[in-house]
Design a protein around this motif. Structure first.
Motif, mmCIF file in Angstrom:
data_model
loop_
_atom_site.group_PDB
_atom_site.id
_atom_site.type_symbol
_atom_site.label_atom_id
_atom_site.label_comp_id
_atom_site.label_asym_id
_atom_site.label_seq_id
_atom_site.Cartn_x
_atom_site.Cartn_y
_atom_site.Cartn_z
ATOM 1 N N ALA A 186 0.811 -1.210 0.000
ATOM 2 C CA ALA A 186 0.000 0.000 0.000
ATOM 3 C C ALA A 186 0.846 1.261 0.000
ATOM 4 O O ALA A 186 0.428 2.287 -0.528
ATOM 5 C CB ALA A 186 -0.923 -0.004 1.210
ATOM 6 N N THR A 187 2.043 1.204 0.628
ATOM 7 C CA THR A 187 2.831 2.429 0.766
ATOM 8 C C THR A 187 4.045 2.454 -0.134
ATOM 9 O O THR A 187 4.608 3.513 -0.384
ATOM 10 C CB THR A 187 3.322 2.590 2.218
ATOM 11 O OG1 THR A 187 4.159 1.469 2.528
ATOM 12 C CG2 THR A 187 2.171 2.634 3.179
ATOM 13 N N ALA A 198 0.721 7.851 3.678
ATOM 14 C CA ALA A 198 -0.060 7.190 2.632
ATOM 15 C C ALA A 198 -1.549 7.179 2.956
ATOM 16 O O ALA A 198 -2.385 7.193 2.059
ATOM 17 C CB ALA A 198 0.436 5.760 2.430
ATOM 18 N N TRP A 199 -1.902 7.157 4.246
ATOM 19 C CA TRP A 199 -3.302 6.985 4.640
ATOM 20 C C TRP A 199 -4.226 8.070 4.102
ATOM 21 O O TRP A 199 -5.261 7.762 3.509
ATOM 22 C CB TRP A 199 -3.394 6.870 6.163
ATOM 23 C CG TRP A 199 -4.792 6.785 6.661
ATOM 24 C CD1 TRP A 199 -5.504 7.753 7.285
ATOM 25 C CD2 TRP A 199 -5.673 5.655 6.564
ATOM 26 N NE1 TRP A 199 -6.758 7.320 7.595
ATOM 27 C CE2 TRP A 199 -6.889 6.032 7.161
ATOM 28 C CE3 TRP A 199 -5.558 4.377 6.023
ATOM 29 C CZ2 TRP A 199 -7.979 5.168 7.235
ATOM 30 C CZ3 TRP A 199 -6.641 3.519 6.102
ATOM 31 C CH2 TRP A 199 -7.833 3.924 6.703
ATOM 32 N N LEU A 209 -5.955 -2.359 2.026
ATOM 33 C CA LEU A 209 -4.643 -2.962 2.248
ATOM 34 C C LEU A 209 -4.041 -2.496 3.565
ATOM 35 O O LEU A 209 -3.530 -3.295 4.348
ATOM 36 C CB LEU A 209 -3.691 -2.588 1.110
ATOM 37 C CG LEU A 209 -3.756 -3.399 -0.172
ATOM 38 C CD1 LEU A 209 -2.726 -2.878 -1.155
ATOM 39 C CD2 LEU A 209 -3.505 -4.859 0.125
ATOM 40 N N LEU A 210 -4.125 -1.179 3.807
ATOM 41 C CA LEU A 210 -3.525 -0.634 5.025
ATOM 42 C C LEU A 210 -4.190 -1.196 6.266
ATOM 43 O O LEU A 210 -3.522 -1.613 7.215
ATOM 44 C CB LEU A 210 -3.627 0.893 5.019
ATOM 45 C CG LEU A 210 -2.633 1.627 4.130
ATOM 46 C CD1 LEU A 210 -2.981 3.096 4.060
ATOM 47 C CD2 LEU A 210 -1.232 1.453 4.658
ATOM 48 N N SER B 58 1.699 1.777 -8.135
ATOM 49 C CA SER B 58 1.231 2.212 -6.815
ATOM 50 C C SER B 58 1.525 3.693 -6.606
ATOM 51 O O SER B 58 2.077 4.356 -7.474
ATOM 52 C CB SER B 58 1.899 1.383 -5.732
ATOM 53 O OG SER B 58 1.512 0.049 -5.862
ATOM 54 N N ASN B 59 1.166 4.166 -5.447
ATOM 55 C CA ASN B 59 1.254 5.608 -5.206
ATOM 56 C C ASN B 59 2.606 6.015 -4.603
ATOM 57 O O ASN B 59 2.685 6.449 -3.470
ATOM 58 C CB ASN B 59 0.103 6.061 -4.305
ATOM 59 C CG ASN B 59 0.059 5.261 -3.020
ATOM 60 O OD1 ASN B 59 0.802 4.307 -2.870
ATOM 61 N ND2 ASN B 59 -0.801 5.667 -2.106
#
Lengths: 487, 114
Positions: A186-187, A198-199, A209-210, B58-59
């Motif tokens: 996720a990150t 990232a949140w 995902l987090l 992804s980010n």
């Protein structure tokens, strides 16, 4: 295509870890040079190494925060204090080890290097915000403890506890690792602080995902720090493992796991709305289940195992109070409570280890009968430890609990504060049972154990822990200022 | 691996992880349980590698791409080393138990209870 710059190394930051690992190597070399001799030199070297490591930690208190090894190893007050607490736990556990291992007829010199490396794992864990290093630290800490739990090879109970600890521990690290994989996905980074950034900009998929990743990580760390519902292994393992190993397990691995949890919660502060209610329930269950189950136990080490579960609950309350109101509550009461927890738990395990005789464990209540007659000083110290575990005034356990109670009120966690107060009262009963067992005289038919001289190490550790508990109560503000610095 | 979407890898990983967890819970032989734990670790590895391979989607900031890819791959190397260390210790413990009682059935490990 990929240019890998060699990381710059700040040796001062990693000095404590280095000192402990090199001390472990030295101790192992000593064991190899004079195998099967008495372990006096090994103990001497280990203790000196630990003192040096502690000095190198305290010396860094005045240094500014810094990072090294490409931001993977960090130095902040929290990391330093947790390292110091871990060193204290290992130091006290080592002090009473030799006489106990002799009574159990398992005085292998390898015990000392392995416990030192286990300490290294804990120290790595608390000095990082990088999930790779944290995972490595947990594994170094745990794998060494798996070996030590099975140290008494001829004893079925010890081996059984080693297998249980090993299977459940690696099961838990599987969860932790899968959680880390999801967080990484996720990150795109292994740094915990990347979660925080990232949140807010995560879409639904990344948020899922987090949340799942963090949940898995919490399961993994919950196993290590013995939160309900992941606590079942604790009493079994503490009972079966050699008592000095249980002492380090109870103090050391709990400090490591709780510190790691602290770092993760710091990163996950953005999703507080999701985990705060869950962790509140976990904290209440942990305190209550630990105390209720302890009431019916007949073995001193099991009682201490359950008591360590409920203490993990109290500490979780302290942690939650910080994250509910970060600007009002610091980590002062957490550090203070962990210090007093270390002293009283290791001390209590040390006294209980006096039951060992002729290779047997001897920690059932009926086997502890008459311990008062055999070693009055140790049992007198045990009264101090138990008073502190209960939280009776004049001991640091009381001051610590009082501060966590106050923090919980400050952070508007009234439910948790009330649960904590009720549980403290509940816990009186089983601690008193344990004390009572030691004061009852031998019953006819008991094996009469002759009075033996208590070893110097045992006397020292009792005096140190009991003195530390009382001193930490009297000088509470001084201790807190020492731990967290002037605010 | 052209044409295979990230989700496929993740699902295989999740499937392996679930098999591992279920196996740990229902099997009675410590060696099989341990193999299931290895399966869990390898599921995590597969997930790491899949994420690392597909990281550009992804980010992550463009400047951090290389590092993001590398850290996932490095993690896998470390996990494999740790798993090897766990095998050594775990099989040692199982051997010690076998020597003591000629039997390693989990259901007979009931000395510790209260």
């Amino acid at each position: 295509m990929f240019n890998f710059p060699a990381p710059t190394i700040d040796w001062v930051i990693i000095a404590p870890t280095m000192i402990v690992s090199i001390t472990g190597l030295l101790a192992l070399c000593l064991e190899m040079i004079w195998p099967k001799r008495d372990n006096t030199w090994i103990i001497g070297v280990s203790l000196v190494g630990l003192i040096m490591a502690a000095v190198s930690v305290v010396a860094q208190f005045s240094y500014p925060e810094a990072t090294t090894f490409s931001d993977t190893v960090i130095r902040d007050r929290f990391a330093l204090v947790m390292q110091l607490l871990l060193i204290v736990a290992a130091f006290c556990s080592l002090l009473f080890s030799e006489s106990y291992l002799r009574d159990k007829r398992i005085s292998y010199g390898e015990f000392y290097p392995i416990i030192l490396w286990s300490l290294v794992g804990g120290m790595v864990m608390v000095t990082t915000r990088n999930m790779l290093l944290m995972f490595l630290g947990i594994e170094i800490l745990s794998i060494a403890l798996y070996v030590l739990a099975g140290l008494s090879r001829s004893e079925s109970k010890s081996e059984e506890s080693a297998l249980k600890y090993f299977l459940l521990g690696s099961f838990a690290s599987g969860f932790l690792l899968y959680g880390v994989a999801l967080l990484y996905g996720a990150t795109g980074s292994l740094d915990i602080s990347a979660i925080a950034s990232a949140w807010p900009r995560a879409d639904l998929m990344h948020q899922t995902l987090l949340v799942f990743g963090f949940g898995m990580v919490f399961v993994g760390l919950g196993f290590k720090s013995a939160f309900v519902p992941f606590h079942q292994w604790t009493p079994d393992v503490y009972q079966g493992a050699p008592t000095n190993v249980s002492a380090f397990m109870a103090a050391g691995s709990k400090i490591g796991a709780l510190a790691a949890l602290w770092r993760f919660l710091e990163g996950a502060e953005g999703m507080k709305a999701i985990w705060m209610p869950a962790l509140t329930v976990v904290a209440i269950l942990t305190m209550t289940a630990g105390n209720l189950a302890a009431l019916v136990q007949k073995d001193a080490k099991r009682v201490l195992g359950y008591s360590s579960i409920s203490h993990a609950g109290y500490i979780l309350v302290g942690i939650l109070a910080h994250f509910a109101a970060p600007d009002k509550v610091g980590f002062g009461s957490l550090a203070y409570y962990l210090l007093s927890y270390t002293l009283m738990t290791v001390g209590a395990f040390a006294v209980v280890s006096l039951g060992a005789n002729k290779g047997k464990e001897g920690t059932k209540f009926e086997e502890l009968r008459g311990l008062w007659r055999r070693s009055p000083f140790a049992v007198a110290c045990l009264i101090v430890f138990v008073a502190s575990l209960i939280g009776i005034p004049l001991t640091s356990g009381f001051a610590g609990k009082f501060m966590i109670f106050g923090d919980a009120l400050k952070a508007n966690l009234t439910v948790l504060a009330i649960a904590l107060a009720i549980n403290s009262i509940l816990s009186v009963a089983y601690y008193l049972q344990m004390i009572k067992a030691m004061f009852v005289d031998d019953v006819e038919g008991d094996e009469v154990i002759e009075k033996r001289p208590v070893s110097l190490g045992m006397t020292t550790v009792c005096a140190l822990c009991a003195g530390g508990i009382v001193a930490a109560f009297i000088f509470t503000p001084v201790v807190i200022e020492f731990l967290v610095g002037k605010s | 691996m052209n044409g295979v979407p990230l989700v496929a890898y993740l699902l295989v990983g999740l499937f392996m992880f679930t098999i591992g967890v279920v196996g740990v819970v229902i099997r009675r032989n410590p060696i099989v349980i341990f193999m299931c734990i290895e399966l869990m670790l390898n599921a995590a590895n597969l997930t790491f590698l899949a994420f690392a391979r597909y990281m550009p989607s992804s980010n992550v900031a463009p400047t951090g791409q290389a590092q993001a890819v590398m850290s996932g791959q490095m993690m896998v190397i470390f996990v494999m080393a740790v798993a090897a260390a766990e095998v050594a210790v775990g099989l040692g413990i199982i051997m010690a138990i076998y020597r003591l009682r000629q039997n390693i059935d989990i259901d007979e490990m009931n000395l510790l209870r209260g």
